[in-house]
Every structure is written in C-alpha cells, then in structure tokens.
Design a protein around this motif. Structure first.
Motif, PDB file in Angstrom:
ATOM      1  N   SER A 196     -48.777 149.075 -50.421  1.00  0.00           N
ATOM      2  CA  SER A 196     -48.137 147.772 -50.193  1.00  0.00           C
ATOM      3  C   SER A 196     -47.486 147.259 -51.473  1.00  0.00           C
ATOM      4  O   SER A 196     -46.408 146.666 -51.423  1.00  0.00           O
ATOM      5  CB  SER A 196     -49.123 146.761 -49.613  1.00  0.00           C
ATOM      6  N   MET A 239     -53.110 146.823 -40.133  1.00  0.00           N
ATOM      7  CA  MET A 239     -54.103 145.996 -39.433  1.00  0.00           C
ATOM      8  C   MET A 239     -54.594 146.694 -38.163  1.00  0.00           C
ATOM      9  O   MET A 239     -55.776 146.620 -37.833  1.00  0.00           O
ATOM     10  CB  MET A 239     -53.519 144.621 -39.127  1.00  0.00           C
ATOM     11  N   GLY A 240     -53.667 147.412 -37.486  1.00  0.00           N
ATOM     12  CA  GLY A 240     -54.051 148.174 -36.297  1.00  0.00           C
ATOM     13  C   GLY A 240     -55.087 149.234 -36.642  1.00  0.00           C
ATOM     14  O   GLY A 240     -56.062 149.435 -35.913  1.00  0.00           O
ATOM     15  N   CYS A 241     -54.894 149.885 -37.795  1.00  0.00           N
ATOM     16  CA  CYS A 241     -55.839 150.910 -38.251  1.00  0.00           C
ATOM     17  C   CYS A 241     -57.216 150.300 -38.490  1.00  0.00           C
ATOM     18  O   CYS A 241     -58.236 150.841 -38.057  1.00  0.00           O
ATOM     19  CB  CYS A 241     -55.304 151.531 -39.542  1.00  0.00           C
ATOM     20  N   CYS A 251     -46.774 154.115 -39.875  1.00  0.00           N
ATOM     21  CA  CYS A 251     -46.182 152.795 -40.114  1.00  0.00           C
ATOM     22  C   CYS A 251     -45.898 152.571 -41.604  1.00  0.00           C
ATOM     23  O   CYS A 251     -44.998 151.820 -41.965  1.00  0.00           O
ATOM     24  CB  CYS A 251     -47.089 151.692 -39.575  1.00  0.00           C
ATOM     25  N   LEU A 289     -47.437 146.260 -42.058  1.00  0.00           N
ATOM     26  CA  LEU A 289     -48.616 145.376 -41.957  1.00  0.00           C
ATOM     27  C   LEU A 289     -49.309 145.545 -40.604  1.00  0.00           C
ATOM     28  O   LEU A 289     -50.542 145.614 -40.535  1.00  0.00           O
ATOM     29  CB  LEU A 289     -48.198 143.908 -42.131  1.00  0.00           C
ATOM     30  N   SER A 290     -48.516 145.653 -39.532  1.00  0.00           N
ATOM     31  CA  SER A 290     -49.109 145.828 -38.198  1.00  0.00           C
ATOM     32  C   SER A 290     -49.868 147.142 -38.129  1.00  0.00           C
ATOM     33  O   SER A 290     -50.969 147.201 -37.561  1.00  0.00           O
ATOM     34  CB  SER A 290     -48.027 145.831 -37.113  1.00  0.00           C
ATOM     35  N   GLY A 291     -49.279 148.214 -38.695  1.00  0.00           N
ATOM     36  CA  GLY A 291     -49.950 149.520 -38.676  1.00  0.00           C
ATOM     37  C   GLY A 291     -51.254 149.486 -39.445  1.00  0.00           C
ATOM     38  O   GLY A 291     -52.282 150.018 -38.994  1.00  0.00           O
ATOM     39  N   TRP A 346     -38.363 143.190 -40.910  1.00  0.00           N
ATOM     40  CA  TRP A 346     -39.177 143.833 -39.881  1.00  0.00           C
ATOM     41  C   TRP A 346     -39.886 145.096 -40.361  1.00  0.00           C
ATOM     42  O   TRP A 346     -41.035 145.339 -39.946  1.00  0.00           O
ATOM     43  CB  TRP A 346     -38.366 144.088 -38.608  1.00  0.00           C
ATOM     44  N   PHE A 364     -43.194 144.235 -41.741  1.00  0.00           N
ATOM     45  CA  PHE A 364     -44.165 143.843 -40.720  1.00  0.00           C
ATOM     46  C   PHE A 364     -44.647 145.043 -39.900  1.00  0.00           C
ATOM     47  O   PHE A 364     -45.757 145.030 -39.378  1.00  0.00           O
ATOM     48  CB  PHE A 364     -43.584 142.739 -39.827  1.00  0.00           C
ATOM     49  N   VAL A 365     -43.795 146.082 -39.801  1.00  0.00           N
ATOM     50  CA  VAL A 365     -44.250 147.320 -39.147  1.00  0.00           C
ATOM     51  C   VAL A 365     -45.422 147.898 -39.947  1.00  0.00           C
ATOM     52  O   VAL A 365     -46.451 148.293 -39.389  1.00  0.00           O
ATOM     53  CB  VAL A 365     -43.096 148.358 -39.048  1.00  0.00           C
TER      54      VAL A 365
END
Ligand SMILES: [Zn+2]
Length: 230
Positions: free
Chosen positions: A212, A42-44, A79, A38-40, A32, A35-36
């Motif tokens: 990453s 992509m959110g950016c 993130c 990756l989400s951050g 997880w 993925f936090v």
C-alpha cells in the motif's frame, strides 16, 4: 545513482492523495484502482477471519473454510496488481489492459483451483505455496517494464524498493507455511498460538502494508504527471 532532492523527499513523505484538489499543482487521477486494492485486502482479511472462526464447526465446513482462506489470499494478490499497473501505465493503455487482463485471468484460475476440494489437502501444500508465489512474482514483468518506462523518476525507485520488501515478506510467509516452523520442532506446543499458519498470515498483512505504501508513492508520481506529456 538518482539522489532524491529534498523537495522530492518531502513530497513523498507527505502523501496528499485525497485531500488535494486539482489546481494545487496536482492533477486529478481516477481513484478506483486504489479502492480495488483496498477491497481485495479487506476481502482477504474477512475470508481469513470467517475461515478461522468457523472452521471448527464440522469436518465438512472445515474443508470448505480452509479453501476459502487460500482463495482470499489469491483475491488480495490479484487486487494488489490493479493500482500500481493502472497508475504506472496510465499513458500506455494497451500495456495496462494486457497486464490487468493477464493477472485477472491468472487470479480467477488460481481461485477456482484453490476452491477445488482435492487441492486443499495437506498433500498439495507445496503446490498452493508455489501458486501464491507464482502469482506474486509474475509482477516482476510489469515492474521491470514500468521502471524502464519511467527510468530516472525517483518515485518509481522508491515504490520499487517497497515492492521488493513486499516480495520478501510474501516469500518469508510462504517459507513458514511450507516448512511448518516452529511446530515441527515441538509438536503440540504451538497449537493455540505461534504456529506457522498464524505467522504466515502476519507476513501476508505486512506485505499488504508494504504494497500500500508503494501504491501511494506511485499515485503521488502520477498526480504530478497525469497529462502524459513525456
Ligand atoms: Zn488462515
């Protein structure tokens, strides 16, 4: 000082991560935090894309979307901390909790600050750049702690190298952002393409890529030592 063995290099250069099962010589680790991150990230990018696409709508929306642009970058920075801290301090839950709670509080405060209308004006440009840099460079403390805990593990030094590259990329992006190079040299010539804000975003993406890779190396390290037997 710690020369990498050929087997270790091969291991680092072949990130197995999600396709290997426990029993292949690896331990299963929670995914997880990855993925936090990756989400951050992509959110950016979503915040930036939406902001740049709709900022020309009207003056009112213009101010709102530029604030969203900055808030998205803060979201990614916060993130970004989760995965390396979680995996580096896997066997030190109190340190892990302390660092993750600290960066989360700092990040929420930064996002609230950046969403405030007053601080989105040109007058506070340097303040915003300083806020990004302060958040990014607050990672020096957990990084130094992690290196001292895992001193001698080649993965940690490789990951640290990538994080140093990330820091330079963030700093270079912030330098373009605050100095407004190159448009200050030739006003009007870079209105469509090549101005400092675009260069700043490119550096943010490159920094996320460097981060990453660092995170994948730390995850690889943790898969080998998930039992906390040291
Ligand atoms: Zn932008």
């Amino acid at each position: 000082m710690f020369p990498l063995q050929e087997s270790q290099l091969r291991h680092i250069s072949q990130p197995p991560l999600f396709d290997l099962k426990e029993g292949d010589g690896y331990k299963a680790i929670p995914k997880w935090p990855w993925f936090v991150f990756l989400s951050g990230a992509m959110g950016c990018l979503v915040c930036s894309s939406v902001s740049h696409l709709f900022a020309c709508h009207s003056r009112r929306f213009n101010l709102f979307f530029w604030r969203l642009d900055y808030a998205g970058i803060s979201l990614m920075i916060v993130c970004s901390f989760f995965a390396p801290i979680y995996y580096a301090f896997f066997c030190h839950p109190y340190s892990c909790l302390f660092y993750l709670a600290s960066i989360s509080v700092l990040g929420v405060l930064a996002i609230i600050t950046l969403l405030s209308p007053t601080l989105s004006t040109a007058r506070y440009r340097n303040f915003r750049a300083s806020l990004f840099l302060a958040m990014g460079f607050s990672g020096v403390i957990p990084a130094a702690h992690a290196v001292s805990l895992h001193w001698g593990h080649p993965h940690i030094f490789v990951a640290l190298g990538y994080e140093v590259v990330m820091a330079f990329l963030y700093a270079a992006g912030a330098a373009f952002y605050t100095s407004r190079i190159p448009e200050r040299w030739k006003p009007g010539a870079f209105d469509i393409a090549g101005h400092s804000h675009q260069i700043f975003h490119v550096f943010v993406v490159l920094a996320a890529l460097a981060h990453s890779v660092a995170t994948l190396v730390i995850m690889d390290f943790r898969r080998e030592s998930a039992t906390c037997a040291y």
